[in-house]
Write an enzyme that holds these catalytic residues in place. Structure first.
Site, PDB file in Angstrom:
ATOM      1  N   ASP A 265       0.851  -1.184   0.000  1.00 35.03           N
ATOM      2  CA  ASP A 265       0.000   0.000   0.000  1.00 35.03           C
ATOM      3  C   ASP A 265       0.889   1.236   0.000  1.00 35.03           C
ATOM      4  O   ASP A 265       1.964   1.240   0.613  1.00 35.03           O
ATOM      5  CB  ASP A 265      -0.905   0.022   1.236  1.00 35.03           C
TER       6      ASP A 265
ATOM      7  N   ASP B 259      -7.012  -1.438  -4.691  1.00 26.45           N
ATOM      8  CA  ASP B 259      -8.094  -1.120  -3.749  1.00 26.45           C
ATOM      9  C   ASP B 259      -9.034  -0.068  -4.342  1.00 26.45           C
ATOM     10  O   ASP B 259     -10.253  -0.149  -4.198  1.00 26.45           O
ATOM     11  CB  ASP B 259      -7.524  -0.595  -2.424  1.00 26.45           C
TER      12      ASP B 259
END
Length: 184
Positions: free
Chosen positions: A139, A157
């Protein structure tokens, strides 16, 4: 003149030529999914090489680039579970991707649905690639306001979120009533 016979469906935009194969209906979804995977993996590879793990780069008062690995799911759900969750998340990613691909290949799926399915499948498989390669999802986007911060996330995401939002919008809008097949 040659006329094409069309199958009529109960919802607007679902007219498909007779004989159109499931793969032909699935192709646009796969193209979107592959584009999402390429953008997601490319961004993760570039940023993980450029920004050392644990480092932060402030881009704006509300946005930072970070370099973190998440062993959990959304919002770090089950991140501290000890490792068994990796198999669960991989099974979910592959299972949901197969199911959505099957839905996209169905004669009744509309263009918007196929596009949304492609975003979700691409995001799920992009994160699955990370889990297979690193045991965790990389991330790098962190939005914040003062002391409040949204959990770090990535392009996969984002694609999943946009895909789900499109499906919710699509299913909530009114649809045309069934119309009889034309006698051309």
């Amino acid at each position: 003149p040659v006329r094409t016979l069309h199958r009529q469906s109960a919802r607007r935009g679902r007219d498909a030529p007779l004989g159109m194969s499931a793969f032909a209906r699935l192709r646009p979804t796969l193209a979107v999914a592959l584009a999402v995977i390429a953008l997601d993996q490319g961004s993760k590879i570039a940023l993980s090489r450029w920004l050392p793990e644990g480092e932060r780069l402030v881009l704006a008062p509300f946005l930072q680039l970070v370099s973190v690995y998440n062993t959990g799911a959304a919002f770090s759900f089950l991140a501290q579970a000890g490792g068994w969750q990796r198999g669960l998340f991989l099974a979910l990613a592959f299972g949901v991707s197969a199911w959505l691909s099957w839905l996209a290949a169905s004669p009744g799926a509309e263009r918007m649905e196929r596009f949304a399915y492609g975003l979700i499948v691409g995001g799920a498989l992009g994160n699955a690639i990370d889990r297979l390669a690193h045991g965790a999802v990389y991330d790098f986007l962190l939005f914040h306001a003062g002391r409040w911060a949204w959990p770090a996330f990535n392009l996969a995401d984002s694609a999943i979120t946009v895909g789900v939002a499109l499906l919710l919008w699509h299913y909530r809008r009114p649809h045309d009533t069934p119309r009889p097949a034309s006698q051309e």
